[in-house]
Design a protein around this motif. Structure first.
Motif, PDB file in Angstrom:
ATOM      1  N   LYS A 574       0.825  -1.212   0.000  1.00 48.21           N
ATOM      2  CA  LYS A 574       0.000   0.000   0.000  1.00 48.21           C
ATOM      3  C   LYS A 574       0.857   1.258   0.000  1.00 48.21           C
ATOM      4  CE  LYS A 574      -3.572   2.233   2.832  1.00 48.21           C
ATOM      5  NZ  LYS A 574      -4.379   2.097   4.074  1.00 48.21           N
ATOM      6  N   GLU A 584      -5.278   2.850  -2.451  1.00 49.74           N
ATOM      7  CA  GLU A 584      -6.226   1.752  -2.289  1.00 49.74           C
ATOM      8  C   GLU A 584      -6.260   1.348  -0.825  1.00 49.74           C
ATOM      9  OE1 GLU A 584      -8.427   0.430  -4.036  1.00 49.74           O
ATOM     10  OE2 GLU A 584      -7.973   1.021  -6.098  1.00 49.74           O
ATOM     11  N   ALA A 589      -8.002  -5.136  -3.755  1.00 48.65           N
ATOM     12  CA  ALA A 589      -7.625  -4.102  -4.719  1.00 48.65           C
ATOM     13  C   ALA A 589      -6.138  -3.767  -4.602  1.00 48.65           C
ATOM     14  CB  ALA A 589      -8.471  -2.851  -4.488  1.00 48.65           C
TER      15      ALA A 589
END
Length: 643
Positions: A574, A584, A589
């Motif tokens: 991330k 995200e 995702a």
């Protein structure tokens, strides 16, 4: 002069477009036109005072001119001269440039005539207006050459007159009365102007930009002055007082751009052929410095905040403040001579000579007029704390006006987590009362990606100082009562204001300010600064480094739960995605985007939550090891500097 003005024929040169800048004495008209002329160049001709165009104007000045104006001259004579000067000024400027800017248009000339007649003859406003109208009809007829007019207003009549008088070096009772009458006469002509700028409530640069915006509407486009400059911090102080340290700290922590005042002055001197720039009037030198700063900022439009070192001249500093207003914060760093001597890299004699030069310029006098005086005698953290307060306080605003507030029971999360959030908020409010400032459900629950079985309740709490004991007791009670794991991050009011928080909390506050998540409670008196994108990028770099460290620890034998290891893998991906400009929060995702943006066939794929549930501890550890190995190789592929 004839009162008839023939229209331009088919073979006559077209008259320029005439724009008038009106306003009372000391409203800033001449300064504004000088700044405008500097930006536009030869396309615009600026017409000065009407008396310059009258050979018969008395060759007087100062008190002698005032005596002739208000005592010796006849009212009809004075009004006639002023209106003839207005007309002859236009005749002299016609055909030279496509645009003409008038320093005092017809409305100001008329208002000056009315005020003078009232003061000279003791006439009423009605009688004075009638006299001026009659002379105007005789001198100018119905000629109305001004295509556009802008009024610089100094506020209500009494306040505006007081400002005009206050900006004079000396003013007697007669001049004070004249200013009151002049402001009143201008106020009756307010409706004749196409635009009115409140010049009493804005800096010179802000007024200039309002003027430029109005002129752009009539076809005279000019770029705003310092359009991309948000803040300027001017640093003053004697040698070794900490100016360079302050500038470097602001550059590192807040991304400001360091400039030397001497650099800007040297650029101005070279551009305008000034052999001794510091001998220029402070007002002119300040305008030249602002012009060079504007040129620099246009070439580096992506820079917003600047520091300028070193302010040594009170007059120049004062004029820079008039120009920039609240955009400039003057900071004076003070430290006694023995402290500065200990810090100095030069010998005591050189330090004393440096001080002598600065003191001869009045450098120490800036301390009495600065926006922030910092006693830089002690350790460096004190200096940094003062600078933090300066930078963050300037961008702080009421949190209750900017943050989105949502009831915890309305969170897009499983029921147990929503109820736990509501219970936690109720408990903290009952114990802390007004000492509770902020309550934010963060993490997956706040972002709407929580899992009923896996997610914890992560809460960010803002409190007043001195609440730790009461907070600890209530959290112990809540953890015993709740069916979910409760994680709490606590910041005091001042830690929030100064942005003294770790990278993860900074990201939460940034998302809160952007409206991506909501808070569940905020007090009316809490102020929060801007948790900006530039600083967030720096924080993300730190967060990624910390995440990789946390990812390596369990692989080296430190006891960690499988889910904590899984979340660390997700966080590493991330953070890298965030650095790449992608945001995200959902695990599935994150995994898909990470594979797409950073493809690596030999790297294990990060599982989604449903896939994680089917995996054992060793399988999760294998994924973590594969992702860590990829990160280590990814960081090692950075190009090496040329030898």
């Amino acid at each position: 002069m004839s009162g008839h003005r023939p229209a331009a024929g088919p073979h006559s040169p077209a008259r320029p477009r005439v724009i008038a800048l009106d306003g009372a004495d000391n409203a800033g008209k001449t300064t504004q036109l000088r700044l405008l002329r500097s930006a536009i160049g030869d396309e615009v001709c600026v017409g000065g005072g009407v008396h310059h165009y009258l050979p018969q104007w008395p060759k007087l000045s100062g008190d002698e001119l005032a005596h002739w104006w208000f005592t010796e001259s006849r009212s009809e004579e004075l009004v006639g001269l002023l209106l003839k000067g207005y007309g002859r000024r236009l005749d002299a400027l016609t055909g030279r440039h496509p645009w003409v800017m008038l320093d005092r248009g017809l409305a100001t000339v008329e208002a000056s005539c009315v005020a003078s007649v009232m003061l000279k003859d003791g006439r009423s406003a009605r009688d004075a207006e009638a006299l001026v109208a009659g002379v105007r009809a005789e001198v100018l007829g119905d000629w109305a050459p001004e295509a556009y007019s802008v009024l610089l207003s100094l506020g209500p009549v009494a306040d505006g007159a007081a400002l005009s008088v206050g900006r004079e070096r000396a003013a007697d009772e007669r001049y004070t009365r004249y200013q009151h009458l002049l402001h009143a006469a201008l106020e009756t002509r307010r409706f004749r102007h196409d635009a009115v700028i409140a010049a009493d409530r804005a800096s010179i640069v802000d007024v200039q930009n309002q003027l430029r915006a109005h002129l752009a509407e009539v076809g005279l486009p000019t770029e705003p002055l310092l359009a991309d400059v948000r803040r300027v911090i001017g640093l003053g102080g004697l040698s070794e007082s900490g100016k360079s340290s302050a500038g470097e700290y602001l550059r590192h922590r807040f991304g400001t751009t360091r400039l030397k005042l001497g650099y800007l002055v040297d650029l101005a001197a070279a551009r305008h052929g000034l052999a001794l720039p510091y001998e220029e009037e402070p007002r002119r030198l300040a305008e030249l410095v602002v012009d060079e700063l504007d040129r620099y900022a246009r070439a580096h439009y992506y820079l917003r905040d600047y520091t300028i070192e070193s302010l040594h001249r009170p007059g120049l500093t004062r004029e820079l403040k008039r120009l920039l207003g609240e955009r400039l914060s003057v900071v004076y760093l003070d430290a006694p001579a023995p402290v500065r001597a200990r810090r100095s890299l030069v010998d005591p004699g050189s330090l004393a000579r440096n001080d002598e030069v600065k003191l001869s310029r009045g450098a120490d006098a800036i301390a009495a007029e600065c926006d922030l005086l910092i006693d830089n005698t002690g350790p460096r953290p004190g200096l940094e704390l003062a600078l933090d307060r300066l930078m963050t306080g300037a961008t702080a605003s009421p949190a209750s006006m900017s943050l989105r507030v949502a009831d915890p029971l309305d969170l897009p999360a499983p029921t147990a987590l929503r109820r736990a959030a509501a219970t936690t908020l109720t408990g903290l409010r009952s114990v802390l009362g007004e000492r509770l400032l902020l309550f934010v459900v963060a993490g997956s629950v706040g972002f709407g990606t929580a899992d009923r079985d896996l997610s914890d309740l992560d809460v960010l709490v803002g409190v007043e100082p001195g609440t730790t004991a009461d907070l600890a007791g209530e959290l112990a009670r809540l953890r015993a009562e709740l069916d979910v794991k409760l994680g709490v991050t606590v910041l005091t009011r001042h830690e929030l204001l100064l942005r003294r928080c770790d990278s993860r909390t900074f990201s939460t506050l940034h998302s809160l300010g952007q409206g991506r998540i909501a808070c569940q409670y905020v007090s009316d008196d809490l102020e929060l600064p801007d948790f900006g994108a530039a600083q967030r990028h720096q924080q993300t770099v730190q967060y990624l480094a910390r995440t990789l460290h946390e990812l390596r620890r369990p692989l080296l034998g430190v006891e960690t739960s499988p889910y904590a290891l899984y979340k660390t893998v997700l966080n590493a991906a991330k953070m890298l995605l965030r650095l790449a400009g992608a945001e995200e929060t959902d695990p599935g995702a994150i995994s898909a985007l990470f594979d797409r943006m950073f493809p690596a066939p030999d790297r294990a794929r990060i599982p989604s939550r449903p896939e994680y549930r089917q995996m054992g501890r060793e399988e999760i550890a294998a994924v973590a090891a594969s992702v860590l190995d990829w990160f280590e190789r990814y960081l090692a592929t950075a190009p090496a500097p040329l030898a």
